[in-house]
Motif scaffolding. Sequence first.
Motif, PDB file in Angstrom:
ATOM      1  N   MET A 204      13.665   5.391   1.752  1.00  0.00           N
ATOM      2  CA  MET A 204      14.797   6.106   2.272  1.00  0.00           C
ATOM      3  C   MET A 204      15.148   5.517   3.726  1.00  0.00           C
ATOM      4  N   LEU A 205      16.498   5.913   4.098  1.00  0.00           N
ATOM      5  CA  LEU A 205      16.782   5.632   5.271  1.00  0.00           C
ATOM      6  C   LEU A 205      16.877   6.923   6.182  1.00  0.00           C
ATOM      7  N   SER A 206      16.388   6.998   7.531  1.00  0.00           N
ATOM      8  CA  SER A 206      16.498   7.772   8.308  1.00  0.00           C
ATOM      9  C   SER A 206      16.939   7.460   9.591  1.00  0.00           C
ATOM     10  N   PHE A 207      18.061   7.801   9.972  1.00  0.00           N
ATOM     11  CA  PHE A 207      18.977   7.398  11.429  1.00  0.00           C
ATOM     12  C   PHE A 207      20.022   8.400  11.912  1.00  0.00           C
ATOM     13  N   THR A 208      19.996   7.926  13.231  1.00  0.00           N
ATOM     14  CA  THR A 208      20.892   8.647  13.932  1.00  0.00           C
ATOM     15  C   THR A 208      22.299   7.935  14.252  1.00  0.00           C
ATOM     16  N   THR A 209      23.454   8.458  14.438  1.00  0.00           N
ATOM     17  CA  THR A 209      24.792   7.986  14.815  1.00  0.00           C
ATOM     18  C   THR A 209      25.102   8.343  15.956  1.00  0.00           C
ATOM     19  N   GLY A 210      26.146   7.402  16.663  1.00  0.00           N
ATOM     20  CA  GLY A 210      26.843   7.956  17.874  1.00  0.00           C
ATOM     21  C   GLY A 210      28.013   8.687  17.569  1.00  0.00           C
ATOM     22  N   SER A 211      28.282   8.668  16.351  1.00  0.00           N
ATOM     23  CA  SER A 211      29.770   9.628  15.980  1.00  0.00           C
ATOM     24  C   SER A 211      29.285  10.868  15.128  1.00  0.00           C
ATOM     25  N   THR A 212      30.288  11.582  15.020  1.00  0.00           N
ATOM     26  CA  THR A 212      30.169  12.990  14.190  1.00  0.00           C
ATOM     27  C   THR A 212      30.432  12.687  12.768  1.00  0.00           C
ATOM     28  N   GLN A 213      30.122  13.813  12.029  1.00  0.00           N
ATOM     29  CA  GLN A 213      30.045  13.616  10.646  1.00  0.00           C
ATOM     30  C   GLN A 213      31.550  13.511  10.207  1.00  0.00           C
ATOM     31  N   SER A 214      32.492  14.138  10.847  1.00  0.00           N
ATOM     32  CA  SER A 214      33.865  14.213  10.366  1.00  0.00           C
ATOM     33  C   SER A 214      34.539  12.738  10.644  1.00  0.00           C
ATOM     34  N   MET A 215      33.912  12.138  11.537  1.00  0.00           N
ATOM     35  CA  MET A 215      34.552  10.701  11.846  1.00  0.00           C
ATOM     36  C   MET A 215      33.941   9.775  10.646  1.00  0.00           C
ATOM     37  N   CYS A 216      33.058  10.150   9.850  1.00  0.00           N
ATOM     38  CA  CYS A 216      32.521   8.966   8.977  1.00  0.00           C
ATOM     39  C   CYS A 216      32.820   9.728   7.568  1.00  0.00           C
ATOM     40  N   SER A 217      33.938  10.570   7.498  1.00  0.00           N
ATOM     41  CA  SER A 217      34.265  11.039   6.269  1.00  0.00           C
ATOM     42  C   SER A 217      35.564   9.991   5.678  1.00  0.00           C
TER      43      SER A 217
ATOM     44  N   GLN B  30       0.848  -1.340  -0.041  1.00  0.00           N
ATOM     45  CA  GLN B  30       0.114  -0.018  -0.032  1.00  0.00           C
ATOM     46  C   GLN B  30       0.836   1.235  -0.043  1.00  0.00           C
ATOM     47  N   ALA B  31       2.078   1.074   0.386  1.00  0.00           N
ATOM     48  CA  ALA B  31       2.939   2.271   0.746  1.00  0.00           C
ATOM     49  C   ALA B  31       3.709   2.993  -0.607  1.00  0.00           C
ATOM     50  N   ASP B  32       3.369   4.223  -0.802  1.00  0.00           N
ATOM     51  CA  ASP B  32       4.111   4.918  -1.952  1.00  0.00           C
ATOM     52  C   ASP B  32       5.537   5.360  -1.443  1.00  0.00           C
ATOM     53  N   LEU B  33       5.522   5.675  -0.022  1.00  0.00           N
ATOM     54  CA  LEU B  33       6.797   5.819   0.329  1.00  0.00           C
ATOM     55  C   LEU B  33       7.138   5.053   1.841  1.00  0.00           C
ATOM     56  N   ILE B  34       8.392   4.789   1.854  1.00  0.00           N
ATOM     57  CA  ILE B  34       8.613   3.837   3.131  1.00  0.00           C
ATOM     58  C   ILE B  34      10.084   4.535   3.674  1.00  0.00           C
ATOM     59  N   ILE B  35       9.918   4.987   5.062  1.00  0.00           N
ATOM     60  CA  ILE B  35      10.887   5.517   5.637  1.00  0.00           C
ATOM     61  C   ILE B  35      11.411   4.550   6.744  1.00  0.00           C
ATOM     62  N   PHE B  36      12.577   4.219   6.820  1.00  0.00           N
ATOM     63  CA  PHE B  36      13.253   3.358   7.808  1.00  0.00           C
ATOM     64  C   PHE B  36      13.823   4.278   8.652  1.00  0.00           C
ATOM     65  N   GLN B  37      13.342   4.259   9.964  1.00  0.00           N
ATOM     66  CA  GLN B  37      13.840   5.083  11.265  1.00  0.00           C
ATOM     67  C   GLN B  37      14.500   4.322  12.242  1.00  0.00           C
ATOM     68  N   PHE B  38      15.898   4.594  12.524  1.00  0.00           N
ATOM     69  CA  PHE B  38      16.637   3.662  13.305  1.00  0.00           C
ATOM     70  C   PHE B  38      17.713   4.406  13.900  1.00  0.00           C
ATOM     71  N   PRO B  39      18.470   3.866  14.867  1.00  0.00           N
ATOM     72  CA  PRO B  39      19.755   4.275  15.516  1.00  0.00           C
ATOM     73  C   PRO B  39      20.596   3.199  14.760  1.00  0.00           C
ATOM     74  N   MET B  40      21.869   3.954  13.887  1.00  0.00           N
ATOM     75  CA  MET B  40      22.850   2.992  13.488  1.00  0.00           C
ATOM     76  C   MET B  40      23.462   2.159  14.372  1.00  0.00           C
ATOM     77  N   TYR B  41      23.371   0.841  14.182  1.00  0.00           N
ATOM     78  CA  TYR B  41      24.266  -0.077  15.170  1.00  0.00           C
ATOM     79  C   TYR B  41      25.262  -0.825  14.619  1.00  0.00           C
ATOM     80  N   TRP B  42      26.529  -0.810  14.852  1.00  0.00           N
ATOM     81  CA  TRP B  42      27.693  -1.410  14.239  1.00  0.00           C
ATOM     82  C   TRP B  42      27.554  -1.466  12.784  1.00  0.00           C
ATOM     83  N   PHE B  43      27.477   0.051  12.201  1.00  0.00           N
ATOM     84  CA  PHE B  43      27.591   0.339  10.782  1.00  0.00           C
ATOM     85  C   PHE B  43      26.402  -0.126   9.961  1.00  0.00           C
TER      86      PHE B  43
END
Length: 279
Positions: A144-157, A94-107
């Motif tokens: 789409m993925l929507s998620f939180t991280t425990g790290s900063t953006q610079s750490m994942c560059s 039924q969905a036109d849009l799916i958003i996966f909302q989660f905290p990132m665990y172990w990448f």
Amino acid sequence: MDRKTALIVFAHQNPASFNAAVRDAAVQELEAQGFKVVVSDLYAMKFRASATKDDIIGDLKNPDKFQYGEETMLAWKDGRLSEDIRQEQDKVKQADLIIFQFPMYWFSVPAILKGWIDRVLTQGFAFSLQNMYSNGIFRGKKAMLSFTTGSTQSMCSPDGINGDINVVLWPLQNGTLNFCGFQVLAPQIFWGPGHCPPDVRAKLLEGWRARLKGLLEENPLTFPPCEFFDLSFMAGFKLKQEVREEQACQPFGISTGHHLGKPLPPDNQTKAPPTGSKK
């Protein structure tokens, strides 16, 4: 105009978490736009993560040599998948849009969300060898993925200690969402909200609400279309020679995964190309 449906697959244990606030903002904003919004709160549902024989009702085709993928495909065809899987598949249909909302665990995603992917996106329902990637079953849907991280953006560059976030996202966005045919929207990444003061978290939510207002007008991320490949086992499902020749003079690879031994195209998994771009 038909009313659009959004499904939010939510994977966080705490209803007072920042992830829950992000989910609630999405529900409120999308409903204000006229969407019907459905939320699968996996922890509240006690959704089972393990893919087992219990997912199949009735007799197995080969009980002595159980193959989950084959058995669930047959059960899907016959309407014999367990009720929790059938309910989630109905939501996906039924969905036109799916958003996966989660905290990132172990990448990656939490186990309960990985279980949703493993169990709900069964062969036949979500993909087949004939219907995958740009020919995929869900090519009329956005995800789409929507998620939180425990790290900063610079750490994942690319030069950060965790490495390039584009590489981290490739398996989920290409190997799951694009593989099933979804038009994959750029991820919404909330960098280290646990380290942010309340006013910064409030601004993050404001930015999310603003993005949601034009979400369906966004260009999706780019992936190589099936037409780039020889789609046969004899040819090895590899890039066509003419595509290789066309790419030879390009400074970057085609995508994060199809890098062709070249530098990765910048932000390939985090930013969609601008309108009018040929990429």
